[in-house]
Design a protein around this motif. Structure first.
Motif, PDB file in Angstrom:
ATOM      1  N   GLN A  97       2.971   0.125   8.092  1.00 44.87           N
ATOM      2  CA  GLN A  97       1.590   0.402   8.470  1.00 44.87           C
ATOM      3  C   GLN A  97       1.012   1.545   7.642  1.00 44.87           C
ATOM      4  O   GLN A  97      -0.161   1.506   7.249  1.00 44.87           O
ATOM      5  CB  GLN A  97       1.526   0.725   9.965  1.00 44.87           C
ATOM      6  N   VAL A  98       1.826   2.577   7.358  1.00 43.11           N
ATOM      7  CA  VAL A  98       1.375   3.642   6.468  1.00 43.11           C
ATOM      8  C   VAL A  98       1.149   3.101   5.059  1.00 43.11           C
ATOM      9  O   VAL A  98       0.158   3.436   4.388  1.00 43.11           O
ATOM     10  CB  VAL A  98       2.392   4.797   6.458  1.00 43.11           C
ATOM     11  N   TYR A  99       2.057   2.267   4.603  1.00 44.87           N
ATOM     12  CA  TYR A  99       1.919   1.636   3.283  1.00 44.87           C
ATOM     13  C   TYR A  99       0.651   0.804   3.205  1.00 44.87           C
ATOM     14  O   TYR A  99      -0.077   0.839   2.204  1.00 44.87           O
ATOM     15  CB  TYR A  99       3.150   0.777   3.011  1.00 44.87           C
ATOM     16  N   LEU A 100       0.351   0.067   4.262  1.00 45.21           N
ATOM     17  CA  LEU A 100      -0.826  -0.793   4.269  1.00 45.21           C
ATOM     18  C   LEU A 100      -2.104   0.037   4.183  1.00 45.21           C
ATOM     19  O   LEU A 100      -3.046  -0.327   3.463  1.00 45.21           O
ATOM     20  CB  LEU A 100      -0.820  -1.650   5.540  1.00 45.21           C
ATOM     21  N   ALA A 101      -2.152   1.155   4.904  1.00 46.03           N
ATOM     22  CA  ALA A 101      -3.331   2.019   4.851  1.00 46.03           C
ATOM     23  C   ALA A 101      -3.533   2.596   3.454  1.00 46.03           C
ATOM     24  O   ALA A 101      -4.667   2.640   2.939  1.00 46.03           O
ATOM     25  CB  ALA A 101      -3.200   3.140   5.879  1.00 46.03           C
ATOM     26  N   GLY A 102      -2.452   3.023   2.810  1.00 46.04           N
ATOM     27  CA  GLY A 102      -2.566   3.554   1.458  1.00 46.04           C
ATOM     28  C   GLY A 102      -2.964   2.499   0.437  1.00 46.04           C
ATOM     29  O   GLY A 102      -3.782   2.763  -0.463  1.00 46.04           O
ATOM     30  N   CYS A 103      -2.428   1.297   0.571  1.00 49.12           N
ATOM     31  CA  CYS A 103      -2.757   0.232  -0.379  1.00 49.12           C
ATOM     32  C   CYS A 103      -4.207  -0.213  -0.246  1.00 49.12           C
ATOM     33  O   CYS A 103      -4.864  -0.534  -1.259  1.00 49.12           O
ATOM     34  CB  CYS A 103      -1.815  -0.956  -0.172  1.00 49.12           C
ATOM     35  N   ARG A 104      -4.717  -0.244   0.954  1.00 49.69           N
ATOM     36  CA  ARG A 104      -6.123  -0.622   1.129  1.00 49.69           C
ATOM     37  C   ARG A 104      -7.055   0.378   0.454  1.00 49.69           C
ATOM     38  O   ARG A 104      -8.018  -0.001  -0.221  1.00 49.69           O
ATOM     39  CB  ARG A 104      -6.438  -0.741   2.620  1.00 49.69           C
ATOM     40  N   GLU A 105      -6.765   1.652   0.635  1.00 50.22           N
ATOM     41  CA  GLU A 105      -7.603   2.670   0.008  1.00 50.22           C
ATOM     42  C   GLU A 105      -7.461   2.636  -1.507  1.00 50.22           C
ATOM     43  O   GLU A 105      -8.446   2.787  -2.244  1.00 50.22           O
ATOM     44  CB  GLU A 105      -7.208   4.047   0.552  1.00 50.22           C
ATOM     45  N   LEU A 106      -6.250   2.430  -1.988  1.00 49.58           N
ATOM     46  CA  LEU A 106      -6.033   2.361  -3.434  1.00 49.58           C
ATOM     47  C   LEU A 106      -6.720   1.138  -4.039  1.00 49.58           C
ATOM     48  O   LEU A 106      -7.345   1.231  -5.114  1.00 49.58           O
ATOM     49  CB  LEU A 106      -4.531   2.325  -3.721  1.00 49.58           C
ATOM     50  N   ALA A 107      -6.619  -0.003  -3.389  1.00 50.90           N
ATOM     51  CA  ALA A 107      -7.261  -1.210  -3.898  1.00 50.90           C
ATOM     52  C   ALA A 107      -8.778  -1.067  -3.923  1.00 50.90           C
ATOM     53  O   ALA A 107      -9.447  -1.574  -4.833  1.00 50.90           O
ATOM     54  CB  ALA A 107      -6.853  -2.410  -3.044  1.00 50.90           C
ATOM     55  N   PHE A 108      -9.328  -0.365  -2.955  1.00 46.86           N
ATOM     56  CA  PHE A 108     -10.784  -0.162  -2.938  1.00 46.86           C
ATOM     57  C   PHE A 108     -11.231   0.639  -4.161  1.00 46.86           C
ATOM     58  O   PHE A 108     -12.263   0.341  -4.770  1.00 46.86           O
ATOM     59  CB  PHE A 108     -11.187   0.553  -1.652  1.00 46.86           C
ATOM     60  N   HIS A 109     -10.459   1.662  -4.535  1.00 50.68           N
ATOM     61  CA  HIS A 109     -10.838   2.468  -5.698  1.00 50.68           C
ATOM     62  C   HIS A 109     -10.559   1.742  -7.015  1.00 50.68           C
ATOM     63  O   HIS A 109     -11.215   2.028  -8.022  1.00 50.68           O
ATOM     64  CB  HIS A 109     -10.082   3.799  -5.675  1.00 50.68           C
ATOM     65  N   LEU A 110      -9.610   0.827  -7.015  1.00 55.07           N
ATOM     66  CA  LEU A 110      -9.278   0.117  -8.254  1.00 55.07           C
ATOM     67  C   LEU A 110     -10.227  -1.046  -8.530  1.00 55.07           C
ATOM     68  O   LEU A 110     -10.745  -1.182  -9.654  1.00 55.07           O
ATOM     69  CB  LEU A 110      -7.834  -0.394  -8.194  1.00 55.07           C
TER      70      LEU A 110
END
Length: 284
Positions: A97-110
């Motif tokens: 769940q922590v990984y999912l939150a970080g990946c969503r934010e990273l994908a938004f910036h990418l």
């Protein structure tokens, strides 16, 4: 030799003269009924608390197994966003769940979206890198997710710290109730105190023994949950390092600022004219 014969004949004597169980049953159903009831209630209370502790420990083990499955896949993935890109889910894994939150934010910036949409892999391969300030946003998202998940994890798995003291207080209360009941039903209670005090002390002693057992089980579970919560708080830092190695641009780019000389010499304000007629006003 005589002592040895007595020791060897003890089992035979017990078979010939068995313990007087009838007297114990008479005591338990008569004068010892309050004590027996109090001890039974304490045993039932301790059983319920232990069942609750074991169920929470089972939940902790389930979370740990889900985390192990996630880490096995994460360590063998091609890049940080591989699991997110393939939409692989690990239900019950706090680290996922922590990984999912970080990946969503990273994908938004990418690529401008926090969801896995069509041509996500193509858009990700064509995307550039994020800046250090954008990485801080990703880190804040992971830290916030870790804090929220830790609170939920502790609420589900942490034992009641007052379980042992509750049993001790219950044993003390029941012991006082047994003693009070014995005093009220004996006319010569003042002369029979040596026989009334031991039945009242039995629930208290049993409660102390049960509280030690419950407290030891709760302490073991608390150590397990505390270690799991600490590992969960360390995971955003580990994930941040992997993201920084792959998706962060550490180059220094100088901004193209306008030249100050191109603005010309500033005009001095005229104190002989009103502001509306001043040369600075016309210069603007």
């Amino acid at each position: 030799m005589l002592a040895y014969l007595k020791f060897m004949s003890a089992p035979l004597l017990l078979q010939i003269n068995p313990p007087d169980l009838a007297a114990f049953q008479t005591w338990a159903s008569g004068p010892g009924l309050p004590t027996t009831t109090a001890c039974g209630l304490l045993l039932l209370l301790a059983f319920i608390l232990l069942i609750r502790i074991f169920s929470r420990r089972r939940s902790t083990m389930d979370f740990g197994e889900a985390d192990e499955n996630f880490f096995d896949t994460f360590r063998n993935s091609a890049h940080v966003l591989a699991i997110f890109q393939d939409s692989v889910e690990f239900k019950g894994s706090p680290h996922w769940q922590v990984y999912l939150a970080g990946c969503r934010e990273l994908a938004f910036h990418l690529i401008g979206t926090d969801r896995v949409e069509q041509n996500f892999a193509i858009r990700l391969s064509a995307a550039g890198r994020i800046s250090s300030s954008q990485l801080k946003t990703v880190q804040r998202a992971m830290k916030r997710a870790a804090d929220e998940i830790e609170l939920n994890f502790q609420s589900v798995t942490s034992p009641d710290p007052k379980a042992g003291s509750f049993i001790r207080w219950a044993g003390l209360t029941l012991g006082m109730a047994v003693f009070a009941e014995a005093v009220l039903h004996h006319a010569d209670a003042l002369f029979d105190l040596p026989h009334l005090i031991p039945p009242a002390l039995l629930p208290i002693g049993l409660s102390i023994l049960l509280s030690l057992m419950v407290s030891a089980s709760a302490a073991c579970l608390l150590r397990r949950t505390t270690a799991a919560a600490a590992r969960l708080q360390l995971f955003p830092a580990e994930l941040s390092i992997l993201i920084e190695r792959t998706f962060v641009d550490h180059g220094i780019h100088s901004a193209d600022l306008p030249s100050v000389a191109s603005l010309g010499a500033p005009a001095a304000p005229s104190f002989n004219l009103p502001p509306s007629d001043s040369s600075t006003r016309h210069g603007l």
